[in-house]
Design a protein around this motif. Sequence first.
Motif, mmCIF file in Angstrom:
data_model
loop_
_atom_site.group_PDB
_atom_site.id
_atom_site.type_symbol
_atom_site.label_atom_id
_atom_site.label_comp_id
_atom_site.label_asym_id
_atom_site.label_seq_id
_atom_site.Cartn_x
_atom_site.Cartn_y
_atom_site.Cartn_z
ATOM 1 N N THR A 266 -40.520 -5.666 -2.269
ATOM 2 C CA THR A 266 -40.047 -7.166 -2.768
ATOM 3 C C THR A 266 -39.287 -7.560 -1.446
ATOM 4 O O THR A 266 -39.187 -6.739 -0.419
ATOM 5 C CB THR A 266 -38.972 -7.222 -3.752
ATOM 6 N N ASP A 267 -39.073 -8.786 -1.351
ATOM 7 C CA ASP A 267 -38.272 -9.468 0.010
ATOM 8 C C ASP A 267 -37.182 -8.608 0.330
ATOM 9 O O ASP A 267 -36.492 -8.932 1.383
ATOM 10 C CB ASP A 267 -38.196 -10.777 -0.044
ATOM 11 N N ARG A 268 -36.688 -8.154 -0.611
ATOM 12 C CA ARG A 268 -35.063 -7.316 -0.315
ATOM 13 C C ARG A 268 -35.369 -6.495 0.738
ATOM 14 O O ARG A 268 -34.523 -6.350 1.616
ATOM 15 C CB ARG A 268 -34.900 -6.533 -1.639
ATOM 16 N N GLY A 269 -36.199 -5.630 0.770
ATOM 17 C CA GLY A 269 -36.431 -4.699 1.913
ATOM 18 C C GLY A 269 -38.001 -4.491 2.688
ATOM 19 O O GLY A 269 -37.984 -3.865 3.515
ATOM 20 N N ARG A 270 -38.567 -5.558 2.117
ATOM 21 C CA ARG A 270 -40.082 -5.248 2.747
ATOM 22 C C ARG A 270 -39.980 -5.610 4.193
ATOM 23 O O ARG A 270 -39.524 -6.760 4.484
ATOM 24 C CB ARG A 270 -40.892 -6.268 1.839
ATOM 25 N N THR A 271 -40.645 -4.713 4.998
ATOM 26 C CA THR A 271 -41.069 -5.206 6.462
ATOM 27 C C THR A 271 -42.394 -4.847 6.611
ATOM 28 O O THR A 271 -42.927 -3.956 6.029
ATOM 29 C CB THR A 271 -40.105 -4.340 7.325
ATOM 30 N N PRO A 272 -43.132 -5.267 7.823
ATOM 31 C CA PRO A 272 -44.396 -4.790 8.175
ATOM 32 C C PRO A 272 -44.690 -3.310 8.358
ATOM 33 O O PRO A 272 -45.594 -2.659 7.984
ATOM 34 C CB PRO A 272 -44.747 -5.622 9.243
ATOM 35 N N HIS A 273 -43.573 -2.650 8.698
ATOM 36 C CA HIS A 273 -43.649 -1.183 8.960
ATOM 37 C C HIS A 273 -43.216 -0.353 8.017
ATOM 38 O O HIS A 273 -43.367 0.896 8.032
ATOM 39 C CB HIS A 273 -42.949 -0.940 10.665
ATOM 40 N N GLY A 274 -42.664 -0.736 7.056
ATOM 41 C CA GLY A 274 -41.836 -0.005 6.135
ATOM 42 C C GLY A 274 -42.820 0.187 4.813
ATOM 43 O O GLY A 274 -42.588 -0.595 3.790
ATOM 44 N N VAL A 275 -44.025 0.783 4.978
ATOM 45 C CA VAL A 275 -44.975 0.772 4.084
ATOM 46 C C VAL A 275 -45.135 2.028 2.864
ATOM 47 O O VAL A 275 -45.757 1.595 2.023
ATOM 48 C CB VAL A 275 -46.357 0.597 4.717
ATOM 49 N N ASN A 276 -44.299 2.846 3.359
ATOM 50 C CA ASN A 276 -44.569 4.114 2.156
ATOM 51 C C ASN A 276 -45.683 4.542 1.842
ATOM 52 O O ASN A 276 -46.219 4.629 0.659
ATOM 53 C CB ASN A 276 -43.672 3.677 1.064
ATOM 54 N N ARG A 277 -46.399 4.963 3.048
ATOM 55 C CA ARG A 277 -47.877 5.523 2.883
ATOM 56 C C ARG A 277 -47.863 6.836 3.500
ATOM 57 O O ARG A 277 -47.278 7.199 4.410
ATOM 58 C CB ARG A 277 -48.927 4.701 3.492
ATOM 59 N N ALA A 278 -48.831 7.761 3.223
ATOM 60 C CA ALA A 278 -48.784 9.218 3.655
ATOM 61 C C ALA A 278 -50.566 9.454 3.514
ATOM 62 O O ALA A 278 -51.041 9.312 2.843
ATOM 63 C CB ALA A 278 -48.265 10.099 2.616
ATOM 64 N N LEU A 279 -50.584 10.270 4.694
ATOM 65 C CA LEU A 279 -51.928 10.841 4.867
ATOM 66 C C LEU A 279 -52.129 12.061 4.437
ATOM 67 O O LEU A 279 -51.293 13.322 4.822
ATOM 68 C CB LEU A 279 -52.161 11.146 6.716
ATOM 69 N N PHE A 280 -52.685 12.060 3.456
ATOM 70 C CA PHE A 280 -52.617 13.257 2.436
ATOM 71 C C PHE A 280 -53.303 14.571 2.844
ATOM 72 O O PHE A 280 -52.575 15.656 2.684
ATOM 73 C CB PHE A 280 -53.747 13.071 1.066
ATOM 74 N N SER A 281 -54.166 14.516 3.853
ATOM 75 C CA SER A 281 -54.670 15.872 4.626
ATOM 76 C C SER A 281 -53.491 16.322 5.300
ATOM 77 O O SER A 281 -53.540 17.705 5.656
ATOM 78 C CB SER A 281 -55.715 15.438 5.201
ATOM 79 N N HIS A 282 -52.531 15.622 5.793
ATOM 80 C CA HIS A 282 -51.632 16.096 6.757
ATOM 81 C C HIS A 282 -50.023 16.491 6.407
ATOM 82 O O HIS A 282 -49.271 16.521 6.689
ATOM 83 C CB HIS A 282 -51.426 15.220 7.991
ATOM 84 N N GLN A 283 -50.207 16.766 4.863
ATOM 85 C CA GLN A 283 -48.944 16.790 4.262
ATOM 86 C C GLN A 283 -48.531 18.459 3.849
ATOM 87 O O GLN A 283 -47.433 18.738 3.593
ATOM 88 C CB GLN A 283 -48.982 16.193 2.504
ATOM 89 N N ALA A 284 -49.556 19.383 4.394
ATOM 90 C CA ALA A 284 -49.308 20.690 4.054
ATOM 91 C C ALA A 284 -48.012 21.307 4.696
ATOM 92 O O ALA A 284 -47.385 22.121 4.176
ATOM 93 C CB ALA A 284 -50.520 21.514 4.481
#
Length: 320
Positions: A205-223
Amino acid sequence: MKTVSIKTPYWDIAADVHLPPDFSESKTYPAIISAHPIGSCKEQTSGNVYGEALAKEGFVVVAFDASFQGASGGEPRYIEDPTLRVEDFRHVADYLVTLPYVDENSIGVLGICGGGGYAINAAMTERRIKAVGTVTGANYGRLMREGFSNYDPIAALEAMAKQRTAQARGAALRVDDLLPSSPEAAKAAGLTEIDLCGATEYYRTDRGRTPHGVNRALFSHQAAAVGWDAFHLCETLLTQPLMVVVGDKVGAFGAYRDGCEIIGRAASKKKELVVVEGWSHYDLYDKPEPVSQALVRLIPFFKANLVDHMASESPPSARI
């Protein structure tokens, strides 16, 4: 505030430097490295809330984007690599000690959420860090072995390995969106867990949303994160003054549990757990009342362990 690029042997780290009121390069200031949460960025709580507040109290605060995230370098994107996340702190410290207006013996660190776990881990071996504060700090390795892998880390590791092999052979990257698209989507899916809903309400939401704060993860590199522990060797290596701030509305991300654990285990002679009553993990990101309760404890903590040190060792003309 000014935005800078911090050189490293591999790529540049983007950082915002928050300066005290009436800043002068002829004076000497204590400094704080401010680390953002998992999947966040320097423009969110680490910078625009805690960074700004601490700068107003006389600190030079550097809020930086983790490698592979935000405006920092690193490819592919959205990697959460604990080794490099900790190494980032060292490079930010390298930058600070080149600034003539920063006291090299008065550098502290503040980490929010996953940044708190990284801050603790970095301080164990980065002795230029003289004081450690965390706000709703979480041990990302524990989260990966528990809730973030559905409590089946071996199956998660097997899936990561399979995906990485596929990508090495040319398959598309698997980038996971870690949150529902909106609070409404979370509600429609029947999600009620306080931390998950709090994260969605903040980041989507607009409360905290920014272009770079996306909360995404590259699954293959989480080990690497699955096999990492923010608190490993803290009984021996974590000796700096430590303040841990948590809310007492406990959620699945485990900051309250992690806060109690590190306070119990750390070798620090000066350590304190601050429980902000009536507030949750994401309330402490930006809501004025819980943030003010956190700062009313963190500010004197950092002043006692950074500013008072300067006052005892510096001539009057060099003090802030």
